[in-house]
Structures are given as C-alpha cells and as structure tokens.
Design a protein around this motif. Structure first.
Motif, PDB file in Angstrom:
ATOM      1  N   ALA A 196      15.036  -0.716  60.789  1.00 56.08           N
ATOM      2  CA  ALA A 196      15.244  -1.858  59.909  1.00 56.08           C
ATOM      3  C   ALA A 196      13.977  -2.703  59.815  1.00 56.08           C
ATOM      4  N   ALA A 197      13.302  -2.899  60.943  1.00 53.79           N
ATOM      5  CA  ALA A 197      12.076  -3.693  60.952  1.00 53.79           C
ATOM      6  C   ALA A 197      10.979  -3.015  60.135  1.00 53.79           C
ATOM      7  N   LYS A 198      10.898  -1.698  60.233  1.00 54.45           N
ATOM      8  CA  LYS A 198       9.885  -0.955  59.469  1.00 54.45           C
ATOM      9  C   LYS A 198      10.120  -1.096  57.975  1.00 54.45           C
ATOM     10  N   LEU A 199      11.356  -0.899  57.539  1.00 53.51           N
ATOM     11  CA  LEU A 199      11.660  -0.988  56.107  1.00 53.51           C
ATOM     12  C   LEU A 199      11.556  -2.415  55.596  1.00 53.51           C
ATOM     13  N   GLY A 200      11.806  -3.372  56.486  1.00 51.63           N
ATOM     14  CA  GLY A 200      11.743  -4.769  56.102  1.00 51.63           C
ATOM     15  C   GLY A 200      10.348  -5.244  55.729  1.00 51.63           C
ATOM     16  N   CYS A 201       9.329  -4.445  56.022  1.00 52.07           N
ATOM     17  CA  CYS A 201       7.961  -4.791  55.622  1.00 52.07           C
ATOM     18  C   CYS A 201       7.768  -4.642  54.114  1.00 52.07           C
ATOM     19  N   PHE A 202       8.696  -3.926  53.452  1.00 53.40           N
ATOM     20  CA  PHE A 202       8.510  -3.596  52.051  1.00 53.40           C
ATOM     21  C   PHE A 202       9.561  -4.190  51.122  1.00 53.40           C
ATOM     22  N   ALA A 203      10.708  -4.585  51.645  1.00 47.36           N
ATOM     23  CA  ALA A 203      11.766  -5.123  50.786  1.00 47.36           C
ATOM     24  C   ALA A 203      12.736  -5.941  51.630  1.00 47.36           C
ATOM     25  N   GLN A 204      13.531  -6.759  50.951  1.00 53.97           N
ATOM     26  CA  GLN A 204      14.527  -7.585  51.643  1.00 53.97           C
ATOM     27  C   GLN A 204      15.900  -6.904  51.717  1.00 53.97           C
ATOM     28  N   ILE A 205      16.109  -5.903  50.858  1.00 53.14           N
ATOM     29  CA  ILE A 205      17.410  -5.238  50.746  1.00 53.14           C
ATOM     30  C   ILE A 205      17.228  -3.749  50.975  1.00 53.14           C
ATOM     31  N   VAL A 206      18.215  -3.115  51.619  1.00 54.34           N
ATOM     32  CA  VAL A 206      18.172  -1.665  51.797  1.00 54.34           C
ATOM     33  C   VAL A 206      19.477  -1.036  51.315  1.00 54.34           C
ATOM     34  N   ASP A 207      19.350   0.083  50.592  1.00 53.56           N
ATOM     35  CA  ASP A 207      20.521   0.848  50.169  1.00 53.56           C
ATOM     36  C   ASP A 207      20.200   2.327  50.306  1.00 53.56           C
ATOM     37  N   ARG A 208      21.020   3.190  49.694  1.00 54.70           N
ATOM     38  CA  ARG A 208      20.811   4.638  49.808  1.00 54.70           C
ATOM     39  C   ARG A 208      20.659   5.323  48.451  1.00 54.70           C
ATOM     40  N   GLU A 209      20.786   4.570  47.333  1.00 53.99           N
ATOM     41  CA  GLU A 209      20.870   5.236  46.030  1.00 53.99           C
ATOM     42  C   GLU A 209      19.944   4.711  44.939  1.00 53.99           C
ATOM     43  N   LEU A 210      19.561   3.449  45.002  1.00 55.66           N
ATOM     44  CA  LEU A 210      18.982   2.800  43.830  1.00 55.66           C
ATOM     45  C   LEU A 210      17.687   3.446  43.337  1.00 55.66           C
ATOM     46  N   TRP A 211      16.845   3.949  44.251  1.00 56.30           N
ATOM     47  CA  TRP A 211      15.593   4.553  43.800  1.00 56.30           C
ATOM     48  C   TRP A 211      15.858   5.720  42.851  1.00 56.30           C
ATOM     49  N   ALA A 212      16.908   6.497  43.132  1.00 63.61           N
ATOM     50  CA  ALA A 212      17.254   7.612  42.245  1.00 63.61           C
ATOM     51  C   ALA A 212      17.657   7.102  40.865  1.00 63.61           C
ATOM     52  N   ILE A 213      18.397   6.000  40.822  1.00 62.53           N
ATOM     53  CA  ILE A 213      18.790   5.412  39.541  1.00 62.53           C
ATOM     54  C   ILE A 213      17.552   4.956  38.769  1.00 62.53           C
ATOM     55  N   GLY A 214      16.628   4.298  39.462  1.00 63.26           N
ATOM     56  CA  GLY A 214      15.404   3.851  38.806  1.00 63.26           C
ATOM     57  C   GLY A 214      14.569   5.000  38.286  1.00 63.26           C
ATOM     58  N   SER A 215      14.499   6.072  39.059  1.00 63.54           N
ATOM     59  CA  SER A 215      13.732   7.238  38.655  1.00 63.54           C
ATOM     60  C   SER A 215      14.290   7.862  37.376  1.00 63.54           C
ATOM     61  N   LEU A 216      15.604   8.000  37.322  1.00 64.22           N
ATOM     62  CA  LEU A 216      16.240   8.592  36.145  1.00 64.22           C
ATOM     63  C   LEU A 216      16.173   7.668  34.943  1.00 64.22           C
ATOM     64  N   ALA A 217      16.292   6.367  35.176  1.00 69.47           N
ATOM     65  CA  ALA A 217      16.157   5.412  34.078  1.00 69.47           C
ATOM     66  C   ALA A 217      14.767   5.513  33.460  1.00 69.47           C
ATOM     67  N   SER A 218      13.753   5.690  34.311  1.00 72.37           N
ATOM     68  CA  SER A 218      12.390   5.858  33.821  1.00 72.37           C
ATOM     69  C   SER A 218      12.243   7.166  33.049  1.00 72.37           C
ATOM     70  N   LEU A 219      12.812   8.236  33.581  1.00 73.51           N
ATOM     71  CA  LEU A 219      12.718   9.545  32.938  1.00 73.51           C
ATOM     72  C   LEU A 219      13.335   9.540  31.546  1.00 73.51           C
ATOM     73  N   PHE A 220      14.522   8.927  31.428  1.00 69.98           N
ATOM     74  CA  PHE A 220      15.232   8.910  30.151  1.00 69.98           C
ATOM     75  C   PHE A 220      14.917   7.663  29.321  1.00 69.98           C
ATOM     76  N   ARG A 221      14.012   6.814  29.843  1.00 71.87           N
ATOM     77  CA  ARG A 221      13.581   5.602  29.149  1.00 71.87           C
ATOM     78  C   ARG A 221      14.768   4.707  28.795  1.00 71.87           C
ATOM     79  N   ILE A 222      15.608   4.466  29.808  1.00 67.75           N
ATOM     80  CA  ILE A 222      16.766   3.595  29.665  1.00 67.75           C
ATOM     81  C   ILE A 222      16.527   2.342  30.508  1.00 67.75           C
ATOM     82  N   PRO A 223      16.638   1.156  29.956  1.00 61.12           N
ATOM     83  CA  PRO A 223      16.507  -0.058  30.776  1.00 61.12           C
ATOM     84  C   PRO A 223      17.564  -0.050  31.879  1.00 61.12           C
ATOM     85  N   PHE A 224      17.194  -0.496  33.088  1.00 57.09           N
ATOM     86  CA  PHE A 224      18.184  -0.524  34.164  1.00 57.09           C
ATOM     87  C   PHE A 224      18.073  -1.805  34.964  1.00 57.09           C
TER      88      PHE A 224
END
Length: 280
Positions: free
Chosen positions: A128-156
């Motif tokens: 948790a301390a390691k990841l906390g250097c880069f963001a305030q929130i942690v989840d398991r899915e959102l990066w995949a959503i952002g990646s696909l939104a970028s691929l299909f050029r859909i605002p997210f």
C-alpha cells in the motif's frame, strides 16, 4: 448511449433495479440494457475487465457516447474519507508507465484524485505504501477501462467510493456484506452529480496548434493532441496553455530541426504526464 461498468454485481444492484435494466444475450453474462444505456459487470481484475469491456466496446462502439465506471476502492492517502465518493482524474497501472486521464467532468468541477490499478488485492501495508507514492486511490480494474476508452476514442470517467484503507486491515468479506449499502450510496451520487452531466467533445474536436518553430507529422500530431488533453485536465488549464509549462526556447536552441524539436517536446510532455512506476 452511455456504458456503465462495475466490477461486481453487488455494486450495481441498485442501478439494475431502479434503471429497469434487462440482460442482453451476449458472448457472456453480465451485460444489461434499459433502452437507453448499457451496464456491464466486468468481474474483478484487469484481465477480466479488458476481455469483457473490449467485446462490448467493439460491438457497440458506434452507439456508445461515454463510458462511466463506478465501484468501491481502497484508500492510499489520509486525504480521503472512508465512505465518501471521489471522481478520478488520472489512472495508472502497477508496473506500467502509461496512464489515462478522465474527461467530461464539467457539471460539478474537475476531479483532483488519481487512482492506480493493482495487479492483485492490496492486503499488506508495504504494498500500500509503495502504490501510495503514485495515487491516492487503488482499485483492480480502472486502468483497463481507460485503455479501452483510449483505443475506441470514447470519453470516460470514474467515481470511486472509498470502502476501506488498503493494506493489512482490508476485509474482502466485510466489503461484500456492505455491497447493498455501497450500491445505494453510489446510485444517489450518480443521480445528484452525474446523471445529466454534459459530455465533453472528443479529442478530434479540439485541435492544439504547435508553437512557431516546430513541425509535426500526422502521427506526432495525434500524440500531441492526446497528451495536451490529458495534461490540461491534470493541470486544470486549457490544452492550448500546456506550452506555457515547457521551456520551448531551450528546445529550439538545443535542436535546430523543427521535426526533431517536436520529438523532444513529446518526450518531455510524456514525462510530465506519467510518473515512472518501477517493480522492485
């Protein structure tokens, strides 16, 4: 139509009931519609989310105008309050350099918190301390959503309810027990803040012009447009103001060829956008 995504059905239960969603016959279970919007249960983790969301985006990309992620997440920062819901600005992935920035946060102000998607559940304090250097929130899915939104050029965009503090105190069983309460709270937030929100125009509708003395190929122009939109949200400025944060005169002195100057400029902007996340 909008595509709503949730990792678990428990988080989406109030949406499914009050939105009158009906299951769609698809390649897998978990996709619903109500005549106006789609709702997808992705399952937990980046791989499941990528597989299911990619199939839906590919099948409905002409109809989907906006992709909205909801769900519970863990806190990596004392800035956050348990039980509150926060809009995510930029999402990172553990052990990955690339990031994605949300858009469309026009009706109630831009988000100010970042999220990092972990490869596994964060159940120890060191991680948790390691990841906390880069963001305030942690989840398991959102990066995949952002990646696909970028691929299909859909605002997210994404809105996360902080259910617990990531680390040794995390109780997955307790989170499942409270799913109905969380879903009710997320739905209330949706009705108050997101339901009638104006969607920002797509990347192609906002062209950023290079300063004098720089030249960009088609590929470089696309990269510049993408970076400009993300940095504008991160810094809370207009996309056209991002060059005010860069020493262009130094670039001009160091490199005489306009196209090579643009190459160095893109590298510099990428470095400003994405922190380096190194595995140990």
């Amino acid at each position: 139509m909008r595509l709503f995504t949730f990792a678990h059905r428990g988080e989406a239960q109030v949406f499914l009931k009050r939105g009158n969603y009906k299951p769609i016959s698809f390649f897998f279970d978990g996709l619903y519609e109500n005549g106006g919007d789609l709702l997808l249960i992705t399952g937990e983790g980046l791989q499941k989310t990528t597989e299911k969301a990619a199939a839906v985006c590919a099948s409905y990309h002409k109809e989907i105008s906006h992709l909205i992620n909801f769900g519970v997440a863990g806190s990596l920062s004392p800035e956050l309050t348990l039980g509150e819901i926060y809009s995510v600005r930029t999402v990172y992935k553990e052990d990955e350099f690339h990031s994605f920035t949300t858009r469309g946060m026009t009706s109630f102000g831009a988000p100010h918190f970042d999220c990092i998607s972990a490869l596994e559940r964060v159940v120890n304090d060191e991680k948790a301390a390691k990841l906390g250097c880069f963001a305030q929130i942690v989840d398991r899915e959102l990066w995949a959503i952002g990646s696909l939104a970028s691929l299909f050029r859909i605002p997210f965009q994404s809105h996360k309810l902080i259910a617990d503090e990531a680390g040794s105190q995390t109780s997955c069983f307790d989170l499942r027990e409270r799913a109905a309460v969380f879903s009710e709270k997320i739905h209330d937030y949706f009705c108050q803040n997101v339901k009638s929100e104006k969607i920002e125009p797509s990347f192609s509708e906002k062209k950023v012009q290079l300063p004098e003395g720089f030249y960009a190929t088609v590929s470089q122009s696309q990269k510049l447009e993408n970076l400009a939109q993300k940095l504008a949200l991160k810094w809370q400025i207009s996309p056209h103001q991002i060059f005010e944060r860069v020493n262009l005169e130094t670039l001009k002195k160091e490199e005489k060829h306009p196209k090579k100057r643009t190459t160095f400029l893109l590298k510099l902007l990428t470095k400003k956008l994405t922190p380096k996340i190194h595995p140990q």
